[in-house]
Design a protein around this motif. Structure first.
Motif, PDB file in Angstrom:
ATOM      1  N   THR A   9      10.783  -0.555  12.040  1.00  0.00           N
ATOM      2  CA  THR A   9      10.729  -1.273  13.316  1.00  0.00           C
ATOM      3  C   THR A   9      11.819  -0.756  14.262  1.00  0.00           C
ATOM      4  OG1 THR A   9       9.920  -3.224  12.150  1.00  0.00           O
ATOM      5  CG2 THR A   9      10.829  -3.577  14.353  1.00  0.00           C
ATOM      6  N   THR A  10      11.442  -0.572  15.535  1.00  0.00           N
ATOM      7  CA  THR A  10      12.435  -0.141  16.527  1.00  0.00           C
ATOM      8  C   THR A  10      12.850  -1.321  17.400  1.00  0.00           C
ATOM      9  OG1 THR A  10      10.840   0.395  18.268  1.00  0.00           O
ATOM     10  CG2 THR A  10      11.293   2.111  16.636  1.00  0.00           C
ATOM     11  N   PHE A  28      12.592  -5.066   3.908  1.00  0.00           N
ATOM     12  CA  PHE A  28      12.832  -5.895   5.091  1.00  0.00           C
ATOM     13  C   PHE A  28      14.322  -5.928   5.413  1.00  0.00           C
ATOM     14  CE2 PHE A  28       8.901  -7.330   3.215  1.00  0.00           C
ATOM     15  CZ  PHE A  28       8.076  -7.554   4.303  1.00  0.00           C
ATOM     16  N   PHE A  34      17.456  -7.309   3.821  1.00  0.00           N
ATOM     17  CA  PHE A  34      17.059  -8.700   3.646  1.00  0.00           C
ATOM     18  C   PHE A  34      16.366  -8.834   2.288  1.00  0.00           C
ATOM     19  CE2 PHE A  34      13.289 -11.555   4.979  1.00  0.00           C
ATOM     20  CZ  PHE A  34      13.795 -12.634   4.259  1.00  0.00           C
ATOM     21  N   THR A  35      15.249  -8.153   2.107  1.00  0.00           N
ATOM     22  CA  THR A  35      14.586  -8.214   0.804  1.00  0.00           C
ATOM     23  C   THR A  35      13.662  -7.010   0.670  1.00  0.00           C
ATOM     24  OG1 THR A  35      13.292  -9.615  -0.702  1.00  0.00           O
ATOM     25  CG2 THR A  35      12.609  -9.602   1.590  1.00  0.00           C
ATOM     26  N   LEU A  69      11.810 -10.874  21.491  1.00  0.00           N
ATOM     27  CA  LEU A  69      12.390 -12.076  20.883  1.00  0.00           C
ATOM     28  C   LEU A  69      13.541 -12.603  21.743  1.00  0.00           C
ATOM     29  CD1 LEU A  69      12.411 -10.919  17.154  1.00  0.00           C
ATOM     30  CD2 LEU A  69      10.840 -12.557  18.210  1.00  0.00           C
ATOM     31  N   ALA A 111      16.260 -12.690  13.839  1.00  0.00           N
ATOM     32  CA  ALA A 111      15.087 -11.868  13.541  1.00  0.00           C
ATOM     33  C   ALA A 111      15.190 -11.203  12.177  1.00  0.00           C
ATOM     34  CB  ALA A 111      14.916 -10.788  14.605  1.00  0.00           C
ATOM     35  N   SER A 112      14.057 -11.068  11.521  1.00  0.00           N
ATOM     36  CA  SER A 112      13.965 -10.173  10.379  1.00  0.00           C
ATOM     37  C   SER A 112      12.833  -9.207  10.702  1.00  0.00           C
ATOM     38  CB  SER A 112      13.711 -10.942   9.089  1.00  0.00           C
ATOM     39  OG  SER A 112      12.848 -12.032   9.305  1.00  0.00           O
ATOM     40  N   PHE A 113      12.839  -8.052  10.069  1.00  0.00           N
ATOM     41  CA  PHE A 113      11.848  -7.032  10.426  1.00  0.00           C
ATOM     42  C   PHE A 113      11.669  -6.059   9.284  1.00  0.00           C
ATOM     43  CE2 PHE A 113      15.337  -4.122  11.499  1.00  0.00           C
ATOM     44  CZ  PHE A 113      16.349  -5.014  11.831  1.00  0.00           C
ATOM     45  N   VAL A 114      10.548  -5.351   9.344  1.00  0.00           N
ATOM     46  CA  VAL A 114      10.224  -4.440   8.250  1.00  0.00           C
ATOM     47  C   VAL A 114      10.744  -3.047   8.587  1.00  0.00           C
ATOM     48  CG1 VAL A 114       7.945  -3.806   9.144  1.00  0.00           C
ATOM     49  CG2 VAL A 114       8.341  -3.760   6.685  1.00  0.00           C
ATOM     50  N   ASN A 126      10.054  -5.900  -1.552  1.00  0.00           N
ATOM     51  CA  ASN A 126       9.024  -6.361  -2.476  1.00  0.00           C
ATOM     52  C   ASN A 126       7.743  -5.557  -2.250  1.00  0.00           C
ATOM     53  OD1 ASN A 126       7.784  -7.390  -0.150  1.00  0.00           O
ATOM     54  ND2 ASN A 126       8.852  -9.341  -0.347  1.00  0.00           N
ATOM     55  N   GLU A 127       6.621  -6.046  -2.785  1.00  0.00           N
ATOM     56  CA  GLU A 127       5.377  -5.273  -2.664  1.00  0.00           C
ATOM     57  C   GLU A 127       4.928  -5.089  -1.214  1.00  0.00           C
ATOM     58  OE1 GLU A 127       5.697  -8.392  -3.814  1.00  0.00           O
ATOM     59  OE2 GLU A 127       3.809  -9.540  -3.746  1.00  0.00           O
ATOM     60  N   PHE A 128       5.497  -5.880  -0.288  1.00  0.00           N
ATOM     61  CA  PHE A 128       5.104  -5.752   1.116  1.00  0.00           C
ATOM     62  C   PHE A 128       5.965  -4.725   1.860  1.00  0.00           C
ATOM     63  CE2 PHE A 128       3.846 -10.089  -0.074  1.00  0.00           C
ATOM     64  CZ  PHE A 128       2.495 -10.029   0.228  1.00  0.00           C
ATOM     65  N   GLN A 138      10.374  -3.028  19.664  1.00  0.00           N
ATOM     66  CA  GLN A 138       9.444  -4.020  19.115  1.00  0.00           C
ATOM     67  C   GLN A 138      10.089  -5.397  18.976  1.00  0.00           C
ATOM     68  OE1 GLN A 138       8.350  -1.093  15.798  1.00  0.00           O
ATOM     69  NE2 GLN A 138       6.453  -2.198  16.063  1.00  0.00           N
ATOM     70  N   LEU A 139      11.423  -5.447  18.952  1.00  0.00           N
ATOM     71  CA  LEU A 139      12.109  -6.731  18.765  1.00  0.00           C
ATOM     72  C   LEU A 139      12.557  -7.348  20.082  1.00  0.00           C
ATOM     73  CD1 LEU A 139      14.369  -5.970  15.669  1.00  0.00           C
ATOM     74  CD2 LEU A 139      12.118  -7.056  15.728  1.00  0.00           C
TER      75      LEU A 139
END
Lengths: 591, 591
Positions: free
Chosen positions: A442-443, A532, A524-525, A450, A436-439, A527-529, A446-447
């Motif tokens: 996130t708790t 993560f 993870f990363t 999966l 999983a990756s997540f923003v 960016n403008e979003f 919410q994961l």
């Protein structure tokens, strides 16, 4: 003993007393001294509440313990109240049917959270009165408090000085407020003070309380039990040690200081503590239910994370040996659940740094594994393990640089198509969550889906959490974050947090399958979003591939598994004997 | 006009008035009559709040409307307050800097929820006074209230009589309580009374209020606008029609009846209503924030669900025609966003049952699709559509047996590897959610990650919800359930609920990709582990396969897509002309 308790009730003009299972530190395990419910009733399961009136006594416990409680209460006058069974009243209704509003019910105010107490006070007809522990006088057979050695947890393990942890904890508070944080959870205090104790099974903690100020810590513990290095270190870090027994008294004195703003975590503030601070000018709950210290503790620093890696490497070596040992000896008929647990401990002991198990080992054969927390404690009660069905092993160890927790389910032979599909579904769930990756924000709530989706799509479900936080050479179950479906902790998963990932399937009377790795949250990363995160797996123990349905597992999960096994082999093999390394290579073959 | 508002303020000895965007029914769209903020300021975007003091005026709006508001406020004395921009004060701070605690601020109590009003009262220095709509007198240029035809929604469409809906709504309440439910949302009332109106764009509702009793309904609406069949039916169902304008007065009379327990949904109780019922002996909020009627409405009955299927079949036929039309004409250079929307409406009109669009159609070419709600409203402002990049179409229709909502993103040509990966990620997210199964009690908040995971793993995120409930020949956005990551509705997804599934990617200045189907919750299985549900897709519109990265999509999702296309072809093809059917067969080829 009940007679003495009743005499005590009469002397106090009370009609009943409620005796719970926990201690005033609200931890998972409890020292014998605090096991009053077990002492009075004979029932020594981990969960149960005893209520004693002048003429009756009853014990409430949940379905895990019905059989054990029935056996242990036999011959006593204590009624077993099976919680959740239709027609069985809860404590409040039972008491209300017996004691009216002229009556009085006692409880040890240090053992009930302020919220529990408020609920009793609201719902019970009788007056509820919190008292200090009444049992020392009337129960001479009670185990004394024991204070084992307290050692320094060196900064080379903990990564941060006590002073810097203190600064970190206060970094979000207004600088002009004179704040005092009240700490009652022993693991919070161990982490904060860079010490470890030996007062509780499996949890390397010392019985202790603390008052944490911006410029010092008052630590309430048994100073005589501290090694010299710890005493010297604590002094250098502005930690003053006061007697364990003086905590409530000192709190009472402090409470009258109008300049201090007292903060306490709502989840571990007892009725006794709250009533002490009720008179303080400034008293409030921490913003986070488990408190700022628990939150900071949950975000492991780079040194701690490096330690977790080392701990999992050492534990991976021992695990490989036990897996090979089982494979080599399964046909002999000499293995039983208990002997396997013992043998794993032997392998762990080969490392000097092994400090003990992190919880009671679970080795469960076929139907025994269908209860999530089954544990055989002797050769006599343990099942003989033969080459049929599944063998589930869930154990972890303590090392000074980290705590481990791993579950593997070993497929033996004669597996049905359904068993293969169940095994694959559990593994797929474990892998889906691992990938999983997540923003940010996130708790675990919410994961959770999966990990469960591959099971739910087969109409299966497990009723425990998918993941719990893990302490650093501390409690194997640690908050405040978790990965659950039944309630949202509200705590977002952040880089540095370490938690388990353990989906499962339990088929009553037949078998249990659980596969558990431990995950670290890493960036993870960004960016403008947004920012993560993703998980990185810390565990290094091969996962059985012999009963995987490859199509059901899917390409992505298979690729993950192959990469995982590649890493397990690369890391572990150099530490194995040749024949062990060959065995491991075979176990780590790509599928 | 501001001068007249200020004269009115002076007459009332008030210092300011707050003018919001909504009407007293708290719906998504608002009739012109209620667009006072737009009338006074000239700014006619959907979201904005105007504040007028004796000497100043300011308008708050969000980033979607900065450019439009700037243009429309030019030449006025109204200051544009860009919400979310650093240094821009919020309404409360702005007012507190101008009006002190001796001042008085007015607002129309029917347009603010009780919670909003309480927040203003708490945070504003000045006294906040709720008044009845003051604008009829001072704004003769205001549009009059318009009441369009109200028709019967036959039971052959609605599936249940008004009487049985009434029984259903009260079925969970204690039988001995004399309950009156207060309804202000027009769609709740349309559903309850089996009628449809024409007072609001896109939402087939009549402006109305209702008081719902166990044995009757008082419906406040414009009786003159009702068709005869509706009047007769309502009478047979114990629905009494009272004048729309008499609602608050009748509430005031009712409130003094001590035998009645009034219940109102917290999410749609205005300050005005609450103050009317403040004097009632029994007044409380519904257990569910949106109220019992909205909850029952969200669980569609078998007739309604059958209707949704028919609506999606008809709409699927029109969609196939527009997709083919675009393909046939793209090279000509004659297509623009607006003309495509118009053409789709032409195709929909081929069905007699078409009752209009369910929302303003979105046809957005490349960069225009990067704003989630872009909509061209004339040929002049619409972009010419050429064979390059992506064309996003999001539209829905109203049929008497159901409402539709579908989004497709058409890959044209010259796509980059990144665009292909983005398209595939959006599709994979849509499919992963479509394939989900879940246990009873699960909310959309817990499933949302399934739709986002393929995007997040690419470091992408969209900032709207993944899914909203859909009304049955009612509002295309309907509560109380949803599928979101930012907040938990707390409403579990139950069989019969219908909601959208619309993950997306927006790359500013470049393109937007969104793929949206509509899902029905259906039972999956029930066993010792619990009751399980899954989704069934209602939408029947082909999804472009020409720019899918097959490996990235994965086997499971590809299999789902092939099955979906097989069904689309089977259902739609029989209703197409031969050459259209051949075209569709090609579009539905397995990948």
């Amino acid at each position: 003993m009940l007679t003495r308790v009743r005499a005590c009730l009469s002397a106090e003009r009370a009609d009943a007393i409620i005796v719970p299972s926990n201690d005033p530190h609200f931890g998972e395990y409890v020292q014998k001294h605090f096991c009053i419910r077990a002492l009075l009733s004979g029932f020594d399961g981990s969960a149960g509440t005893l209520v004693i009136t002048l003429s009756e006594a009853a014990l409430w416990t949940d379905s895990r313990y019905f059989i054990q409680a029935e056996a242990q209460l036999k011959g006593t006058d204590i009624n077993l109240m099976k919680m959740g069974v239709e027609g069985v009243p809860d404590i409040v209704s039972w008491l209300n049917a017996r004691i009216d509003d002229k009556g009085m019910i006692l409880l040890d105010g240090a053992l009930f959270s302020a919220a529990e107490y408020a609920s009793y006070r609201k719902n019970l007809n009788a007056r509820v009165v919190g008292i200090a522990d009444p049992f020392d006088k009337i129960l001479p057979e009670r185990e004394p408090l024991r204070f084992g050695p307290v050692i320094l947890q060196k900064e080379s393990y903990s990564g941060l000085s006590v002073i810097s942890k203190r600064e970190m904890v206060f970094s979000g508070d207004p600088a002009d407020l004179h704040i005092c944080r009240i700490l009652t959870r022993c693991d919070d205090i161990m982490w904060l003070c860079n010490i470890r104790g030996s007062d509780i099974d499996y949890n390397p903690v010392a019985l202790s309380y603390a008052l944490l100020f911006r410029d010092k810590i008052l630590l309430f513990a048994c100073k005589e039990a501290f090694e010299k290095a710890a005493l010297e270190y604590l002094e250098s870090q502005q930690v003053e040690i006061l007697p364990y027994a003086s905590f409530y008294e000192v709190c009472g004195e402090m409470a009258s200081d109008d300049s201090i703003h007292f903060l306490s975590p709502s989840s571990s503030t007892s009725m006794r503590l709250e009533s002490i601070f009720a008179g303080a000018k400034h008293f409030g709950y921490e913003v986070r239910a488990e408190g700022e210290v628990a939150y900071r503790k949950s975000i492991k620093n780079p040194i701690e994370l490096e330690g977790f890696r080392k701990a999992n490497l050492l534990d991976g070596i021992a695990w490989c040996r036990i897996l090979k040992y089982i494979e080599d000896n399964i046909a002999s008929g000499t293995l039983n659940e208990y002997s396997i647990a013992r043998q794993l401990i032997e392998y762990r002991r080969e490392s000097r740094d092994y400090r003990g198990e992190s919880f009671e080992p679970i080795v469960a054969f076929n139907a025994n594994a269908a209860s999530a927390h089954y544990s055989a404690t002797s050769d006599e009660e343990a099942a003989v393990v033969t080459a049929r069905g599944f063998l589930l092993i869930d154990t972890g160890a303590q090392y000074p640089y980290g705590t481990t927790d791993t579950t593997r389910t070993i497929p033996l032979s004669e597996l049905t198509t359904i068993q293969i599909a169940d095994y694959t579904a559990v593994l797929k769930g474990m892998i889906e969550l691992s990938m999983a990756s997540f923003v940010k924000g996130t708790t675990g709530y919410q994961l959770d889906i999966l990990a469960r989706q591959p099971l739910i799509s087969r109409g299966r479900l497990f009723f425990h959490g998918t993941g719990h936080g893990i302490g650093h050479y501390l409690c194997v179950h640690e908050g405040p974050q978790n990965i659950r479906m039944d309630r949202d902790s509200g705590v977002a998963l952040l880089p540095g947090m370490v938690q388990s990932n353990e989906p499962a399937i339990y088929i009553e009377g037949e078998y249990g399958i659980r596969t558990e790795n431990v995950l670290e949250v890493v960036p993870f990363t960004e960016n403008e979003f947004g920012a993560f995160y993703r998980f990185e797996t810390l565990t290094l123990v091969p996962i059985a591939t012999s009963c995987i349905d490859r199509k059901q597992l899917g390409d992505e999960c298979a690729e993950w598994l192959n990469n995982y096994h590649h890493r397990v082999y690369e890391k572990i093999a150099p530490h194995l004997k040749d024949e062990e390394a060959i065995w491991l290579k075979n176990k780590c073959r790509p599928i």
